[in-house]
Design a protein around this motif. Structure first.
Motif, PDB file in Angstrom:
ATOM      1  N   TRP B  46      14.373   4.584  -2.384  1.00 32.02           N
ATOM      2  CA  TRP B  46      13.285   4.309  -1.449  1.00 32.02           C
ATOM      3  C   TRP B  46      12.053   5.148  -1.768  1.00 32.02           C
ATOM      4  O   TRP B  46      10.933   4.684  -1.622  1.00 32.02           O
ATOM      5  CB  TRP B  46      13.742   4.541  -0.009  1.00 32.02           C
ATOM      6  CG  TRP B  46      14.545   3.387   0.513  1.00 32.02           C
ATOM      7  CD1 TRP B  46      14.671   2.185  -0.091  1.00 32.02           C
ATOM      8  CD2 TRP B  46      15.300   3.322   1.708  1.00 32.02           C
ATOM      9  NE1 TRP B  46      15.466   1.371   0.666  1.00 32.02           N
ATOM     10  CE2 TRP B  46      15.866   2.037   1.772  1.00 32.02           C
ATOM     11  CE3 TRP B  46      15.572   4.232   2.725  1.00 32.02           C
ATOM     12  CZ2 TRP B  46      16.680   1.628   2.823  1.00 32.02           C
ATOM     13  CZ3 TRP B  46      16.376   3.819   3.774  1.00 32.02           C
ATOM     14  CH2 TRP B  46      16.928   2.537   3.822  1.00 32.02           C
ATOM     15  N   LEU B  47      12.306   6.390  -2.185  1.00 34.17           N
ATOM     16  CA  LEU B  47      11.173   7.244  -2.572  1.00 34.17           C
ATOM     17  C   LEU B  47      10.409   6.602  -3.723  1.00 34.17           C
ATOM     18  O   LEU B  47       9.184   6.637  -3.769  1.00 34.17           O
ATOM     19  CB  LEU B  47      11.667   8.623  -2.986  1.00 34.17           C
ATOM     20  CG  LEU B  47      11.788   9.674  -1.893  1.00 34.17           C
ATOM     21  CD1 LEU B  47      12.233  10.989  -2.491  1.00 34.17           C
ATOM     22  CD2 LEU B  47      10.467   9.845  -1.176  1.00 34.17           C
ATOM     23  N   LEU B  48      11.154   6.009  -4.663  1.00 38.39           N
ATOM     24  CA  LEU B  48      10.509   5.328  -5.782  1.00 38.39           C
ATOM     25  C   LEU B  48       9.597   4.214  -5.301  1.00 38.39           C
ATOM     26  O   LEU B  48       8.605   3.887  -5.930  1.00 38.39           O
ATOM     27  CB  LEU B  48      11.572   4.722  -6.699  1.00 38.39           C
ATOM     28  CG  LEU B  48      12.108   5.566  -7.834  1.00 38.39           C
ATOM     29  CD1 LEU B  48      13.049   4.723  -8.662  1.00 38.39           C
ATOM     30  CD2 LEU B  48      10.978   6.086  -8.691  1.00 38.39           C
ATOM     31  N   LEU B  49       9.983   3.581  -4.169  1.00 41.08           N
ATOM     32  CA  LEU B  49       9.195   2.476  -3.617  1.00 41.08           C
ATOM     33  C   LEU B  49       8.094   2.966  -2.693  1.00 41.08           C
ATOM     34  O   LEU B  49       7.543   2.174  -1.939  1.00 41.08           O
ATOM     35  CB  LEU B  49      10.108   1.516  -2.854  1.00 41.08           C
ATOM     36  CG  LEU B  49      11.106   0.724  -3.676  1.00 41.08           C
ATOM     37  CD1 LEU B  49      12.077   0.015  -2.759  1.00 41.08           C
ATOM     38  CD2 LEU B  49      10.390  -0.283  -4.537  1.00 41.08           C
ATOM     39  N   HIS B  50       7.832   4.229  -2.673  1.00 41.89           N
ATOM     40  CA  HIS B  50       6.831   4.846  -1.791  1.00 41.89           C
ATOM     41  C   HIS B  50       7.211   4.770  -0.326  1.00 41.89           C
ATOM     42  O   HIS B  50       6.347   4.854   0.529  1.00 41.89           O
ATOM     43  CB  HIS B  50       5.443   4.204  -1.946  1.00 41.89           C
ATOM     44  CG  HIS B  50       4.952   4.210  -3.354  1.00 41.89           C
ATOM     45  ND1 HIS B  50       4.824   5.367  -4.081  1.00 41.89           N
ATOM     46  CD2 HIS B  50       4.578   3.205  -4.178  1.00 41.89           C
ATOM     47  CE1 HIS B  50       4.390   5.065  -5.295  1.00 41.89           C
ATOM     48  NE2 HIS B  50       4.237   3.763  -5.374  1.00 41.89           N
ATOM     49  N   ALA B  51       8.478   4.560  -0.027  1.00 49.49           N
ATOM     50  CA  ALA B  51       8.887   4.518   1.384  1.00 49.49           C
ATOM     51  C   ALA B  51       9.438   5.882   1.766  1.00 49.49           C
ATOM     52  O   ALA B  51      10.627   6.026   2.041  1.00 49.49           O
ATOM     53  CB  ALA B  51       9.912   3.420   1.601  1.00 49.49           C
ATOM     54  N   GLU B  52       8.551   6.890   1.761  1.00 52.23           N
ATOM     55  CA  GLU B  52       9.062   8.250   1.924  1.00 52.23           C
ATOM     56  C   GLU B  52       9.597   8.502   3.321  1.00 52.23           C
ATOM     57  O   GLU B  52      10.569   9.232   3.513  1.00 52.23           O
ATOM     58  CB  GLU B  52       7.994   9.279   1.546  1.00 52.23           C
ATOM     59  CG  GLU B  52       6.783   9.343   2.453  1.00 52.23           C
ATOM     60  CD  GLU B  52       5.698   8.363   2.045  1.00 52.23           C
ATOM     61  OE1 GLU B  52       5.923   7.620   1.077  1.00 52.23           O
ATOM     62  OE2 GLU B  52       4.648   8.340   2.694  1.00 52.23           O
ATOM     63  N   PHE B  53       8.997   7.840   4.332  1.00 53.65           N
ATOM     64  CA  PHE B  53       9.471   8.066   5.697  1.00 53.65           C
ATOM     65  C   PHE B  53      10.918   7.600   5.835  1.00 53.65           C
ATOM     66  O   PHE B  53      11.775   8.315   6.370  1.00 53.65           O
ATOM     67  CB  PHE B  53       8.570   7.335   6.691  1.00 53.65           C
ATOM     68  CG  PHE B  53       9.021   7.482   8.109  1.00 53.65           C
ATOM     69  CD1 PHE B  53       8.836   8.677   8.776  1.00 53.65           C
ATOM     70  CD2 PHE B  53       9.633   6.436   8.771  1.00 53.65           C
ATOM     71  CE1 PHE B  53       9.261   8.827  10.084  1.00 53.65           C
ATOM     72  CE2 PHE B  53      10.061   6.579  10.070  1.00 53.65           C
ATOM     73  CZ  PHE B  53       9.868   7.777  10.730  1.00 53.65           C
ATOM     74  N   LEU B  54      11.194   6.385   5.336  1.00 55.27           N
ATOM     75  CA  LEU B  54      12.556   5.858   5.431  1.00 55.27           C
ATOM     76  C   LEU B  54      13.528   6.733   4.665  1.00 55.27           C
ATOM     77  O   LEU B  54      14.650   6.983   5.111  1.00 55.27           O
ATOM     78  CB  LEU B  54      12.591   4.431   4.881  1.00 55.27           C
ATOM     79  CG  LEU B  54      11.976   3.367   5.770  1.00 55.27           C
ATOM     80  CD1 LEU B  54      12.126   2.013   5.126  1.00 55.27           C
ATOM     81  CD2 LEU B  54      12.633   3.375   7.125  1.00 55.27           C
ATOM     82  N   ALA B  55      13.100   7.211   3.486  1.00 58.56           N
ATOM     83  CA  ALA B  55      13.983   8.042   2.676  1.00 58.56           C
ATOM     84  C   ALA B  55      14.364   9.317   3.422  1.00 58.56           C
ATOM     85  O   ALA B  55      15.537   9.694   3.486  1.00 58.56           O
ATOM     86  CB  ALA B  55      13.293   8.373   1.358  1.00 58.56           C
ATOM     87  N   ILE B  56      13.372   9.940   4.037  1.00 58.02           N
ATOM     88  CA  ILE B  56      13.648  11.197   4.741  1.00 58.02           C
ATOM     89  C   ILE B  56      14.507  10.926   5.977  1.00 58.02           C
ATOM     90  O   ILE B  56      15.433  11.672   6.291  1.00 58.02           O
ATOM     91  CB  ILE B  56      12.326  11.893   5.108  1.00 58.02           C
ATOM     92  CG1 ILE B  56      11.659  12.379   3.822  1.00 58.02           C
ATOM     93  CG2 ILE B  56      12.567  13.057   6.037  1.00 58.02           C
ATOM     94  CD1 ILE B  56      10.241  12.816   4.004  1.00 58.02           C
ATOM     95  N   THR B  57      14.221   9.804   6.667  1.00 55.49           N
ATOM     96  CA  THR B  57      15.026   9.466   7.838  1.00 55.49           C
ATOM     97  C   THR B  57      16.471   9.229   7.445  1.00 55.49           C
ATOM     98  O   THR B  57      17.393   9.654   8.142  1.00 55.49           O
ATOM     99  CB  THR B  57      14.470   8.202   8.514  1.00 55.49           C
ATOM    100  OG1 THR B  57      13.069   8.294   8.566  1.00 55.49           O
ATOM    101  CG2 THR B  57      15.036   8.038   9.892  1.00 55.49           C
ATOM    102  N   LEU B  58      16.661   8.548   6.322  1.00 55.63           N
ATOM    103  CA  LEU B  58      18.028   8.281   5.869  1.00 55.63           C
ATOM    104  C   LEU B  58      18.773   9.592   5.651  1.00 55.63           C
ATOM    105  O   LEU B  58      19.918   9.753   6.080  1.00 55.63           O
ATOM    106  CB  LEU B  58      17.984   7.466   4.572  1.00 55.63           C
ATOM    107  CG  LEU B  58      19.342   6.983   4.068  1.00 55.63           C
ATOM    108  CD1 LEU B  58      19.896   5.932   4.979  1.00 55.63           C
ATOM    109  CD2 LEU B  58      19.235   6.444   2.670  1.00 55.63           C
TER     110      LEU B  58
END
Lengths: 481, 209
Positions: B46-58
C-alpha cells in the motif's frame, strides 16, 4: 470547513429504525425478566411505526441522497413494507417458543431490529459499499441470533457453519465487486450501468468480476452449488430464527439481485443469464430430490427452500420487467408460505418438544382439524396446487420464462415441481390418514391461532385473486427500473 | 526492472508465502505470526501505491491490536491441531484435482491476452498530496452513510458478543457492598421469646456443656 448536510428525508425510515433499535436496546435494560413482553410490545410498535413511515413517505419516483449512495424508489418502499410486516408476524408467532427455551430476551428483539435495518439498507442501496454493509449488518445479527441458544450443540454448530461460509461468500462478493470497480471505475450502481452501456469497460474483467458477484449472491440466497449451509443451518437453528432466516432475508436477497444484476449490470444480461440458468436447474434438481429423503420437517423445508430459490432465479433470468415482476411476486408469496409453515412448527412445539420430525405431524387432523387444514393449504401452496398462491406464482414464473424462449427450462421446472409435490403431499398424508401419536390439540394461544388463520387464508385468497398483488409488484418494478 | 517493481515483487512474494504458511503451519502461534508478516507486507504494498494512511492503519490496528488479541486467545485456548487436520489426506484426492482445475481456469483467464487491465497510474501530484487529508475530507461528507453503517455493525458486534458470553451465574459467593452498608439490626437479629416450660424444672440439661 463547510460540511454539507445530506438530504435526510428519503432515508427517514432507516433513520427511524436505527434510533428505535438503539432505544429498544436501552429500554430493555430497565425491564425485568418477568415483564419481557414490554420489550416485545415496544419492538412491535417500532415495526408498526416504521410501516406507517414507509407508507406515508412513499413517492412515485426514485429519490437519491447521501451522495447518491441511497435510493428511495417504489421498489424499495414495497420491499421494505414486506420485510417489516413479515418480521412483525414472525415475532408474534415465536413469542411462546422463545419463552419456553429461555431465549425470550431483549437481545433477541434488538438484534431482530438491527437485522431489519440491515435488510432495509440493502433494498435501498445504490452503491456497492452500502449493499455490502447492509448485508453484513443482516448476517452478523443472524449469526448471533442462531447462537443465542447457547446450550444447544446443534445451534452452535449451525451458527459456526453459517458464519464461516457467510464470511467466505462475503469475500467472494467483495472480490467480484473490486473487479467490477476496476473495470468501470465506479461503485455506484447507476454509473456502472452507464459505463457498461458505453462499452468502454474491459468486458473480460467485468465478466470475471460478475462470476464472483453471482457466486457470492448465490451463497446468500442458498442455491446450488452454494447451498451447503442451508440444511444444517435451517435444521440446527432454533425454529424462530430459522423462520427469520427463511423469510425476510430472501426479500432482501431478491433486492440485491435486482439492484446488482438487473439495475447496474443489465448490459451483461447474456452472461449472467446463463449463470443463473445453471444455478436454477441444479437447485431445482437437488432441492427437490434431496427433500424426499428427509425425515425432519425443518430439513425438508430447507431443501424445499433451495428448490424455491431456483424457481425465483428462473424469474430473474428472464431479465425483463415481466421477469422481475413475477420474481418479486414469487418471493413475496414464498415468504408468506414460509411464515405460515414455520409458524405452524412454532405453534406445535412445546417446552422440550420441537415438533420438527415428520412423524410428529401424524394424525394432526384428528388432534386439531383447523390447524391441519391450514397446514394443508400451506403445503398445497408450497407444492403449487391450484387455487393457492403458490400455483399462481409458479405459473407466472413459467410464463415469463416461456416468454423469453427458454421452453426447455420451463419444462424442466414443471417436472421438478411434480417431483416436489410428492414430499409436500406426504405431510398432508401424515396429517390426514395416519393415527396420531399424541391425542392433545396444539397448545397455541388464541391470538396466534387467529394470526395463523389469517396467514393460511391469505395463501388461499391471494391464489384466488392474485391480480392486485401482481399489479402492485408491476408498478413497483416499472417505476424503479 | 525499476526499483519500485523490485520492491513490489519482493513484498508480493513475502505476502504470498506467508499467507500460505498461515494455512499450513502446524503451530497456531506460528500461523498467527505469519499472518502478522503478511499484513506487514500488504502494508508495504500500500505504501508503494501512496496509500500511506491505510498502510499505517493496517499496522496499527491489525498488527498492533487485533493480532495481539488473537495471540492471547490462541495461547489461552488449548487447540488440538491434530483433530483439525483429520480428513486432510482423505479429502486430498477430491480437493487436489478441483483446485488444479480452478487454478488452470484462472491462469488461462488472467494470464491470457484478454485480461489486460488498463491500469491508471497515479498522477505525480498524488505523491505530494496528503492521503490522510483526502480521506478525512470525504469520510464524514460523501461517505458518511457507509461510515455510520459500519458503526452500527460494530454496535451489533458488541451486543452479540455480550449476549453470547454473559451468563448470570447462580450460587456465586459474591458480596454486594451496598447491601452490607444498608444492613440494619432489624434485618439481621430476630428476638425470639423462648419461655422455659413450667413445672418440670427446666427440661433436660444440654448434652454437652
Amino acid at each position: 470547513m463547510n460540511v454539507p448536510i445530506p438530504d435526510l428525508a428519503p432515508a427517514v425510515a432507516e433513520l427511524f429504525m436505527l434510533a428505535a433499535a438503539c432505544a429498544v436496546l436501552l429500554a430493555d435494560l430497565f425491564v425485568r425478566d418477568a415483564r419481557r413482553w414490554i420489550t416485545l410490545a415496544l419492538t412491535q410498535c417500532v415495526l408498526a411505526a416504521c410501516v406507517v413511515i414507509v407508507v406515508v413517505t412513499a413517492g412515485s419516483r426514485p429519490e437519491f441522497t447521501f451522495s447518491m449512495m441511497f435510493v428511495d424508489d417504489p421498489l424499495a418502499d414495497a420491499l421494505r413494507l414486506c420485510i417489516l410486516v413479515s418480521v412483525a408476524v414472525l415475532l408474534a408467532y415465536s413469542r411462546r417458543y422463545l419463552a419456553d427455551r429461555d431465549m425470550f430476551r431483549g437481545e433477541f428483539m434488538s438484534l431482530t431490529l438491527f437485522a431489519v435495518l440491515g435488510m432495509m439498507v440493502m433494498v435501498s442501496a445504490n452503491h456497492f459499499i452500502t449493499l455490502y454493509l447492509g448485508l453484513e449488518l443482516l448476517s452478523l445479527s443472524l449469526y448471533a441470533m442462531i447462537a443465542l441458544q447457547r446450550d444447544s450443540a446443534t445451534a452452535t454448530e449451525a451458527a459456526m457453519k453459517y458464519f464461516v461460509l457467510g464470511a467466505l461468500a462475503s469475500g467472494m462478493l467483495l472480490y467480484g465487486m473490486s473487479m467490477v470497480y476496476g473495470a468501470t471505475g465506479s461503485m455506484r450502481l447507476d454509473e456502472i450501468a452507464t459505463a457498461i452501456a458505453r462499452g468502454e469497460a474491459n468486458r473480460i474483467v467485468l465478466v470475471f468480476g460478475l462470476v464472483f458477484v453471482v457466486a457470492g449472491l448465490g451463497f446468500k440466497l442458498g442455491v446450488v452449488p452454494f447451498h451447503m449451509w442451508v440444511p444444517d443451518v435451517y435444521h440446527g437453528a432454533p425454529t424462530a430464527v430459522t423462520l427469520l432466516i427463511g423469510s425476510a432475508p430472501k426479500i432482501a436477497a431478491f433486492a440485491f439481485f435486482i439492484r446488482i444484476l438487473g439495475d447496474s449490470m443489465e448490459g451483461l444480461w447474456p452472461d449472467w443469464q446463463s449463470m443463473l440458468a445453471v444455478m436454477a436447474v441444479l437447485s431445482m434438481l437437488l432441492g427437490n430430490l434431496a427433500a424426499i429423503a428427509q425425515t425432519n420437517l425443518k430439513r425438508m423445508l430447507a431443501y424445499s427452500s433451495i428448490s424455491h430459490m431456483g424457481f425465483l432465479l428462473l424469474g430473474l433470468l428472464a431479465g425483463n420487467g415481466m421477469g422481475y415482476t413475477v420474481a418479486m411476486f414469487y418471493v413475496i408469496a414464498y415468504v408468506l408460505m414460509n411464515l405460515g409453515t414455520f409458524g405452524m412448527i412454532l405453534l406445535a412445539s412445546r417446552r422440550g418438544f420441537e415438533a420438527d420430525a415428520l412423524d410428529d405431524w401424524r394424525g394432526l387432523s384428528r388432534r386439531d382439524p383447523w390447524c391441519a387444514f391450514l397446514m394443508l393449504l400451506l403445503m398445497f401452496s408450497m407444492a403449487g396446487v391450484p387455487p393457492t398462491v403458490g400455483f399462481y406464482a409458479k405459473f407466472s414464473v413459467l410464463a415469463a420464462v416461456v416468454n423469453v424462449d427458454l421452453l426447455w427450462l420451463a419444462v424442466f421446472a414443471v417436472m421438478m415441481s411434480l417431483i416436489g409435490a410428492f414430499y409436500y403431499l406426504r405431510v398432508v398424508k401424515l396429517m390426514y390418514f395416519d393415527d396420531p401419536v399424541d391425542p392433545q390439540p396444539l397448545l397455541a394461544s388464541t391470538p396466534s391461532r387467529v394470526l395463523m388463520s389469517a396467514n393460511g387464508l391469505a395463501v388461499l385468497a391471494l391464489g384466488l385473486a392474485p391480480q392486485p398483488l401482481m399489479a402492485w409488484c408491476m408498478a413497483a418494478i416499472q417505476r424503479s427500473l | 526492472m525499476s526499483f519500485p517493481e523490485i520492491v513490489f515483487y519482493a513484498l508480493g512474494a513475502v505476502l504470498l508465502l506467508s499467507a500460505l504458511r498461515v494455512v499450513t503451519a502446524r503451530n497456531p502461534v506460528h500461523a498467527a505470526l505469519f499472518l502478522v508478516l503478511s499484513f506487514a507486507s500488504a502494508a508495504g504494498l500500500w505504501l508503494l501505491l501512496h496509500a500511506e494512511f491505510l498502510a499505517i492503519t493496517l499496522i496499527l490496528v491489525y498488527v498492533g491490536a487485533v493480532m495481539v488479541l488473537f495471540l492471547f486467545v490462541i495461547m489461552m485456548l488449548d487447540i488440538n491441531v491434530d483433530r483439525l487436520r483429520e480428513g486432510f489426506w482423505r479429502m486430498l484426492p477430491l480437493a487436489l484435482p478441483l483446485a488444479l482445475v480452478l487454478l488452470g481456469i484462472m491462469a488461462t483467464t488472467l494470464a491470457g491476452p484478454w485480461f489486460g487491465l488498463a491500469v491508471r497510474v497515479p498522477s505525480p501530484e498524488d505523491a505530494a498530496r496528503s492521503n490522510t487529508r483526502e480521506i478525512g475530507q470525504v469520510l464524514y461528507t460523501d461517505y458518511v452513510y457507509p461510515f455510520e453503517l459500519a458503526a452500527v455493525i460494530l454496535l451489533v458486534a458488541i451486543v452479540a458478543a455480550i449476549a453470547l458470553t454473559l451468563r448470570a451465574r447462580k450460587n456465586v459467593r459474591y458480596i454486594d457492598p451496598a447491601e452490607q452498608v444498608r444492613a440494619r439490626r432489624e434485618g439481621r437479629v430476630r428476638l425470639v421469646d423462648l419461655r422455659a416450660p413450667r413445672g418440670e424444672g427446666g427440661g433436660e440439661p444440654p448434652a454437652s456443656a
